[in-house]
Design a protein around this motif. Structure first.
Motif, mmCIF file in Angstrom:
data_model
loop_
_atom_site.group_PDB
_atom_site.id
_atom_site.type_symbol
_atom_site.label_atom_id
_atom_site.label_comp_id
_atom_site.label_asym_id
_atom_site.label_seq_id
_atom_site.Cartn_x
_atom_site.Cartn_y
_atom_site.Cartn_z
ATOM 1 N N VAL A 141 0.849 -1.194 0.000
ATOM 2 C CA VAL A 141 0.000 0.000 0.000
ATOM 3 C C VAL A 141 0.886 1.247 0.000
ATOM 4 O O VAL A 141 1.765 1.387 0.859
ATOM 5 C CB VAL A 141 -0.915 0.017 1.236
ATOM 6 N N TYR A 142 0.651 2.133 -0.972
ATOM 7 C CA TYR A 142 1.417 3.376 -1.072
ATOM 8 C C TYR A 142 0.464 4.549 -1.324
ATOM 9 O O TYR A 142 -0.617 4.381 -1.888
ATOM 10 C CB TYR A 142 2.445 3.289 -2.203
ATOM 11 N N GLN A 143 0.909 5.742 -0.922
ATOM 12 C CA GLN A 143 0.101 6.940 -1.107
ATOM 13 C C GLN A 143 0.477 7.629 -2.410
ATOM 14 O O GLN A 143 1.656 7.805 -2.725
ATOM 15 C CB GLN A 143 0.295 7.911 0.060
ATOM 16 N N CYS A 144 -0.544 8.016 -3.162
ATOM 17 C CA CYS A 144 -0.316 8.700 -4.430
ATOM 18 C C CYS A 144 -0.169 10.210 -4.195
ATOM 19 O O CYS A 144 -0.433 10.719 -3.106
ATOM 20 C CB CYS A 144 -1.476 8.432 -5.389
ATOM 21 N N GLY A 145 0.226 10.905 -5.247
ATOM 22 C CA GLY A 145 0.457 12.332 -5.137
ATOM 23 C C GLY A 145 -0.787 13.128 -4.796
ATOM 24 O O GLY A 145 -0.690 14.229 -4.256
ATOM 25 N N MET A 178 13.170 -1.248 4.117
ATOM 26 C CA MET A 178 12.754 0.141 4.278
ATOM 27 C C MET A 178 13.308 1.036 3.178
ATOM 28 O O MET A 178 12.643 1.990 2.750
ATOM 29 C CB MET A 178 13.156 0.658 5.656
ATOM 30 N N ALA A 179 14.503 0.739 2.700
ATOM 31 C CA ALA A 179 15.046 1.516 1.584
ATOM 32 C C ALA A 179 14.190 1.302 0.327
ATOM 33 O O ALA A 179 13.953 2.252 -0.442
ATOM 34 C CB ALA A 179 16.493 1.110 1.316
ATOM 35 N N ALA A 185 7.576 4.550 -2.381
ATOM 36 C CA ALA A 185 6.742 5.647 -1.874
ATOM 37 C C ALA A 185 7.052 6.951 -2.606
ATOM 38 O O ALA A 185 6.129 7.710 -2.970
ATOM 39 C CB ALA A 185 6.962 5.812 -0.374
ATOM 40 N N ASP A 186 8.326 7.233 -2.825
ATOM 41 C CA ASP A 186 8.710 8.451 -3.546
ATOM 42 C C ASP A 186 8.165 8.413 -4.980
ATOM 43 O O ASP A 186 7.667 9.425 -5.494
ATOM 44 C CB ASP A 186 10.228 8.598 -3.574
ATOM 45 N N THR A 187 8.273 7.266 -5.623
ATOM 46 C CA THR A 187 7.793 7.136 -7.005
ATOM 47 C C THR A 187 6.290 7.378 -7.077
ATOM 48 O O THR A 187 5.803 8.109 -7.957
ATOM 49 C CB THR A 187 8.128 5.736 -7.549
ATOM 50 N N GLU A 190 5.490 11.149 -6.255
ATOM 51 C CA GLU A 190 5.978 12.134 -7.215
ATOM 52 C C GLU A 190 5.408 11.940 -8.618
ATOM 53 O O GLU A 190 5.254 12.913 -9.363
ATOM 54 C CB GLU A 190 7.514 12.066 -7.272
ATOM 55 N N ASN A 191 5.097 10.707 -8.981
ATOM 56 C CA ASN A 191 4.733 10.425 -10.372
ATOM 57 C C ASN A 191 3.258 10.098 -10.588
ATOM 58 O O ASN A 191 2.795 10.074 -11.729
ATOM 59 C CB ASN A 191 5.566 9.268 -10.912
ATOM 60 N N VAL A 192 2.531 9.791 -9.515
ATOM 61 C CA VAL A 192 1.116 9.438 -9.673
ATOM 62 C C VAL A 192 0.274 10.551 -9.056
ATOM 63 O O VAL A 192 0.100 10.630 -7.840
ATOM 64 C CB VAL A 192 0.796 8.086 -8.991
#
Length: 568
Positions: A141-145, A178-179, A185-187, A190-192
């Motif tokens: 699970v990741y958060q989008c922009g 974690m890395a 997460a950054d991708t 920043e991109n979505v």
């Protein structure tokens, strides 16, 4: 008021929720037999909830096992002319352990999950390198922009999802979880910039599983939630009753060295298992436990969840067929001629495109003059705008609102967290086996063809409908699991590792050897013994069990075993 107990609530779900549900089509004999099914309440079974989730996972599993075994009880009584119904006892500890039973598997006394030698053996079979941290954590699970949360899923091959995100398909030197999480997460951030577009692109363009993380109310209000909102745990459609009007008798009883092991409800039923992953294979494995002869159709080039295949192939014969070749299609057609059940767990529409969908199978049954049960399992349900999408347990947990409910239960603000167990996969397995048993019973009573439909979302919707733990139980669970603070980036692999380490300290009775069974396996090591969880139910006379141990992909011939050669 009496204090809340697992057994009390399981009994309520069984008697007040499941049995009265007319949509399940339970015959009067099953309703009458329910009084012979009880829940073990000895000092060795745990009375209070102990799994750190807001939902009634243990209670639901115990209740579903109660219904499945009650139906089995009625069929056994009729088939084998018993003078009376048997008493059935459900062990809620074992019913809970069933929801993560692959963690209990041992090979020659060594845990399948945790032993370094067995891990190396499993890694050698991991042809798509899904166990590499980089590829594994694509499923998370990741958060989008735009601030919305999205559950990516790498499936059995993460490469398409990684290409979709513009990320490398392999990073073998990047091993720190974690890395990797930070990189993903950054991708995503920043991109979505539009999570709804990613949802569409992922599923409709890249044909990969993935979903927005919805609340339970958002799901119910969505077009998909509304489309399946009135569906029960399973659907059974009858057809061709005018053509196939003669009942199909249950197979004649077989004798053996232990008659009780041959007194199972699905004894002699033949089932073709065309599934992968967890829910579908679990349906077929339970059918084997209840007596069915199961042939699993695998394909050498297709990747598998190898760790799970050891358990999911219990009781089955595994054959290798390439259904894109004439040879493979002809072999499957020969098997279909003598099949009672076909189980389809592939992406919706995949078997239709190969020429073996429900319409063709029904036609074949009419041609042979004997009805068939076509059972299918998917993620989203079988109607609505998302029915065609592929999906997995974690996708279902995210889209139906369970991920948000779990984070709220854990006191985590502002982010969804997927629950720590493959619960909906395994319990959908119980539902699917129950539905197949029901359809076969109908065929034995009046003939006809039957289409059985189950889904992860329908199970999860049912689980949510049972309500959440009351505050006193919640506080007790949080105190018991103090220090367990999962976050959105803790994927199933990470959480199961914690769960596998900590649960024996909190619920040692789950790991009592009395719950286990043992059989010789054919998984590449001669004479290797496999220990696995036995059935969570017991009967007076009937003994549930598997005719054959687990086997490797493609290790058997594409033919039904001769009568009397089903194992001992």
């Amino acid at each position: 008021m009496e204090p809340y107990t697992i057994h009390q609530e399981a009994n309520r779900i069984f008697h007040d929720v499941l049995l009265p549900d007319a949509r399940l089509g339970l015959p009067p004999e099953v309703l009458a037999a329910a009084s012979r099914t009880t829940f073990a309440t000895t000092t060795t079974t745990i009375a209070r909830p102990f799994i750190p989730v807001p939902t009634k996972v243990t209670e639901c599993s115990a209740a579903l096992w109660a219904l499945l075994s009650t139906y089995a009880n009625t069929i056994v009584t009729q088939r084998f002319s018993l003078p009376d119904l048997q008493n059935v006892v459900v062990d809620s500890d074992a019913a809970t352990a069933f929801t993560f039973s692959f963690l209990l598997v041992k090979m020659n006394g060594k845990p399948l999950v945790g032993d370094p030698d067995l891990r190396a053996r499993l890694l050698r079979a991991d042809t798509t390198q899904q166990s590499q941290p980089w590829r594994r954590l694509c499923t998370n699970v990741y958060q989008c922009g735009d601030g919305r949360w999205f559950h990516l899923h790498g499936g059995l091959d993460a490469s398409p999802s990684l290409r979709m995100l513009g990320l490398p398909t392999h990073q073998p030197d990047l091993t720190d979880d974690m890395a990797i999480v930070v990189r993903y997460a950054d991708t995503m951030r920043e991109n979505v910039d539009d999570a709804a577009w990613l949802d569409l692109e992922c599923n409709e363009h890249w044909r990969q599983a993935g979903t927005l993380c919805l609340t339970a109310q958002e799901y119910r209000d969505s077009p998909q939630g509304r489309a399946v909102g009135d569906d029960p745990l399973y659907l059974i459609e009858e057809s061709d009753l005018d053509i196939l009007s003669s009942p199909v008798p249950w197979p004649a009883p077989q004798t053996g060295p232990n008659p009780a092991t041959k007194m199972r409800p699905l004894e002699g039923i033949t089932l073709l298992d065309l599934t992968r992953a967890i829910a579908g294979p679990t349906i077929a494995r339970l059918a084997a436990l209840f007596g069915a002869t199961v042939i699993r159709v695998s394909s050498a080039p297709l990747p598998e969840l190898t760790t799970l295949l050891y358990e999911s192939n219990l009781g089955k014969r595994d054959i290798n067929l390439d259904l894109k070749t004439d040879k493979g299609r002809k072999a499957l057609l020969r098997l279909l001629e003598d099949a009672d059940v076909v189980l389809d767990g592939y992406r919706p529409g995949a078997l239709e495109r190969l020429g073996f969908g429900p319409a063709f199978v029904r036609g074949l049954a009419r041609r042979r003059g004997k009805g068939i049960v076509y059972a299918r399992e998917n993620c989203y349900g079988w109607k609505g705008p998302l029915a065609h999408r592929s999906g997995w347990q974690m996708i279902s947990d995210a889209v139906t609102g369970l991920a948000w409910e779990f984070s709220k239960f854990m006191g985590i603000e502002g982010e969804p967290v997927v629950p720590p167990l493959p619960n909906s996969d395994y319990q959908t397995g119980i539902v699917g086996c129950l539905a197949i048993m029901n359809a076969l019973d109908r065929r034995a009573r009046k003939g006809g063809n039957y289409l059985v439909s189950v889904s992860l979302n329908q199970y999860n919707s049912f689980l949510i409908s049972l309500g959440f733990h009351e505050p006193a139980v919640r506080d007790e669970l949080l105190a018991m699991w103090d220090g367990f603070k999962p976050r959105h980036y803790d994927d199933m692999h990470r959480m199961l590792a914690i769960f596998n380490r900590e649960l024996p300290k909190r619920a040692p009775s789950l790991f009592d050897p009395k719950h286990m069974m043992s059989m010789e396996a054919e998984l590449g090591v001669e004479g290797e013994m496999m220990d696995f969880l036995g059935p969570p139910v017991s009967f007076d006379v009937t003994r549930l069990g598997y005719d054959v141990g687990s086997c490797e992909k493609g290790s058997c011939n594409p033919e039904w075993p001769a009568q009397g050669d089903e194992g001992t």
